[in-house]
Scaffold this motif. Sequence first.
Motif, PDB file in Angstrom:
ATOM      1  N   GLN A 204     -40.352  -4.644  26.491  1.00  0.00           N
ATOM      2  CA  GLN A 204     -41.437  -5.238  27.285  1.00  0.00           C
ATOM      3  C   GLN A 204     -42.070  -4.201  28.211  1.00  0.00           C
ATOM      4  O   GLN A 204     -43.296  -4.157  28.378  1.00  0.00           O
ATOM      5  CB  GLN A 204     -40.897  -6.417  28.100  1.00  0.00           C
ATOM      6  N   PHE A 205     -41.214  -3.350  28.809  1.00  0.00           N
ATOM      7  CA  PHE A 205     -41.724  -2.282  29.672  1.00  0.00           C
ATOM      8  C   PHE A 205     -42.563  -1.283  28.866  1.00  0.00           C
ATOM      9  O   PHE A 205     -43.646  -0.863  29.294  1.00  0.00           O
ATOM     10  CB  PHE A 205     -40.541  -1.591  30.346  1.00  0.00           C
ATOM     11  N   GLN A 206     -42.058  -0.900  27.692  1.00  0.00           N
ATOM     12  CA  GLN A 206     -42.819   0.002  26.818  1.00  0.00           C
ATOM     13  C   GLN A 206     -44.173  -0.600  26.460  1.00  0.00           C
ATOM     14  O   GLN A 206     -45.198   0.095  26.488  1.00  0.00           O
ATOM     15  CB  GLN A 206     -42.042   0.261  25.526  1.00  0.00           C
ATOM     16  N   LYS A 207     -44.171  -1.879  26.134  1.00  0.00           N
ATOM     17  CA  LYS A 207     -45.419  -2.545  25.749  1.00  0.00           C
ATOM     18  C   LYS A 207     -46.429  -2.503  26.890  1.00  0.00           C
ATOM     19  O   LYS A 207     -47.622  -2.261  26.674  1.00  0.00           O
ATOM     20  CB  LYS A 207     -45.130  -3.995  25.347  1.00  0.00           C
TER      21      LYS A 207
ATOM     22  N   GLU B  36     -32.225   9.196  28.349  1.00  0.00           N
ATOM     23  CA  GLU B  36     -32.516   9.617  26.981  1.00  0.00           C
ATOM     24  C   GLU B  36     -33.550   8.719  26.306  1.00  0.00           C
ATOM     25  O   GLU B  36     -34.187   9.128  25.334  1.00  0.00           O
ATOM     26  CB  GLU B  36     -31.235   9.677  26.140  1.00  0.00           C
ATOM     27  N   TRP B  37     -33.740   7.511  26.825  1.00  0.00           N
ATOM     28  CA  TRP B  37     -34.763   6.627  26.260  1.00  0.00           C
ATOM     29  C   TRP B  37     -36.181   7.079  26.619  1.00  0.00           C
ATOM     30  O   TRP B  37     -37.147   6.634  25.998  1.00  0.00           O
ATOM     31  CB  TRP B  37     -34.539   5.195  26.735  1.00  0.00           C
ATOM     32  N   ILE B  38     -36.306   7.950  27.614  1.00  0.00           N
ATOM     33  CA  ILE B  38     -37.630   8.514  27.926  1.00  0.00           C
ATOM     34  C   ILE B  38     -38.188   9.219  26.704  1.00  0.00           C
ATOM     35  O   ILE B  38     -39.370   9.093  26.360  1.00  0.00           O
ATOM     36  CB  ILE B  38     -37.534   9.497  29.116  1.00  0.00           C
ATOM     37  N   SER B  39     -37.328   9.974  26.026  1.00  0.00           N
ATOM     38  CA  SER B  39     -37.781  10.713  24.853  1.00  0.00           C
ATOM     39  C   SER B  39     -38.152   9.777  23.711  1.00  0.00           C
ATOM     40  O   SER B  39     -39.026  10.084  22.899  1.00  0.00           O
ATOM     41  CB  SER B  39     -36.685  11.691  24.398  1.00  0.00           C
ATOM     42  N   VAL B  40     -37.482   8.632  23.631  1.00  0.00           N
ATOM     43  CA  VAL B  40     -37.855   7.636  22.623  1.00  0.00           C
ATOM     44  C   VAL B  40     -39.294   7.179  22.850  1.00  0.00           C
ATOM     45  O   VAL B  40     -40.101   7.088  21.918  1.00  0.00           O
ATOM     46  CB  VAL B  40     -36.889   6.427  22.677  1.00  0.00           C
ATOM     47  N   THR B  41     -39.628   6.914  24.103  1.00  0.00           N
ATOM     48  CA  THR B  41     -40.989   6.485  24.437  1.00  0.00           C
ATOM     49  C   THR B  41     -42.006   7.568  24.123  1.00  0.00           C
ATOM     50  O   THR B  41     -43.060   7.307  23.531  1.00  0.00           O
ATOM     51  CB  THR B  41     -41.077   6.102  25.925  1.00  0.00           C
ATOM     52  N   PHE B  42     -41.700   8.818  24.488  1.00  0.00           N
ATOM     53  CA  PHE B  42     -42.667   9.898  24.265  1.00  0.00           C
ATOM     54  C   PHE B  42     -42.851  10.199  22.780  1.00  0.00           C
ATOM     55  O   PHE B  42     -43.954  10.534  22.348  1.00  0.00           O
ATOM     56  CB  PHE B  42     -42.237  11.146  25.018  1.00  0.00           C
ATOM     57  N   SER B  43     -41.783  10.105  21.997  1.00  0.00           N
ATOM     58  CA  SER B  43     -41.936  10.349  20.561  1.00  0.00           C
ATOM     59  C   SER B  43     -42.741   9.223  19.913  1.00  0.00           C
ATOM     60  O   SER B  43     -43.582   9.471  19.039  1.00  0.00           O
ATOM     61  CB  SER B  43     -40.567  10.487  19.886  1.00  0.00           C
TER      62      SER B  43
END
Length: 470
Positions: A64-67, A189-196
């Motif tokens: 939800q935050f990513q969205k 480490e989830w920051i990199s998931v968002t950026f990728s």
Amino acid sequence: MIDMSSNLTFQDSHTVKMTEGERWLASMTYSLFVALAIVCLFLQYLAQRTKSQVSSGNNKHFLQFQKKYFIVYFLALFGDWLQGPYVYKLYSHYGFVESQIAMLYVVGFGASVLFGTGTGALADRFGRKKMCICFSIMYSLCCLTKLSPNYYVLMLGRFLGGISTSLLFSTFESWYVYEHTQTYDFPTEWISVTFSKATFWNGILAINAGVVADLTSEWFAFGPVSPFIVAIPFLLLSGALVAQMWNENFGDQTTHSFKACMEGLSLILLNEKILLLGIVQSVFESAMYIFVFLWTPILDPGKPPLGMVFSVFMICIMIGSSVYQLLSAKHVSSQKILTLAVFLSFFSMCLCVISTNPQDPKLMLSFIAFLVIEISVGLYFPSMSYLKSQVIPESHRANIMNWFRVPLNIITCLVLLWLHTEDSKAGNRIIFVDCSLMMFIGALVMWRLDSLLAHEDVTKGGKSSFHEEV
């Protein structure tokens, strides 16, 4: 008479060859679009099956935050990408020669140098949400100026665009990192998931933007100004959603803007890791922006469909992003992936030195080199974004990120000013030699940065956030 007729014969045969080359380049563009799209989809399928993607994807709050971040950021990016394929073409359409167009680009980069750094300090002090809203308004005004063929109005547009670009590539990311780590306390480490993911979907947006730009300007014959007008509602909607959906967050609010700027510069100069990361960003993105200016005039003799070429480039960025996710899943650190991106860019710039020989230009080799450049860009952005999120302190994040853009804008301005006074056909090769040297420097700097981060991992007793699975 004999010399004249032989010269005519040579020109006629050269024209025939160019006509065949034009047809081949056009058909190759469409074929590559299909082939690379299939490769990209396959790589993305593999990337989505990695452990980090699955674990973060099972957290509903994170999704939800990513969205909330993506819907705003992607609208802003789409508005930016719509303008990409036709900036140069629009200025040419208005009758300006390449030296005048180069000066317009210089104004944009110069505005980013003079005022972009200040916007980062303003964002940290007065709120990143507010500056994101300012971005949407300012960039919309920039697009409106494209309706005028007046050179000085277009300069004003480039001025606004330079400041807007600084905001786009610093403030949005700074807002996200703060919310991710401070407000929601998600794993780093989830920051990199968002950026990728952002890099991958950025490519999809750019492909669609290229197609839309091609449709409005070529198929519907609205002209090269039409993509800029289409971009305005997307930019304004982005700002409206920021106002409605986002929380406000800040950096250091205790100091005035000028003092905050100087503190950000001091942090860069005193912290070797931040300094080295800034050097890498400066040389890599300088070469990238120079390439953005040069690819259209270099490929234009082959008469390729510019919108489709742009879309092929974006597919290559998506391929690079998917490769980043796969390498990260194999415990390859972000700094090593960034090193790979720098080496790929160095290799492709060297190819461009060969292909842009003014006596024997090789359009196909230039095209292939450009594809490699874009793959390196796809590797570069998620790895650079993740490393910045780990190295740069939160208090001056937007400020430092805008300082990083100062040398790259200065370098790009100097190159374009040189183009303003030199013959571009002869000068393109020299420019790519300079870009190759910059990427070689970037590779040396990455070797030092990698050793620093590896030493940091050892002193911390093993696996650090830089080597965690992404």
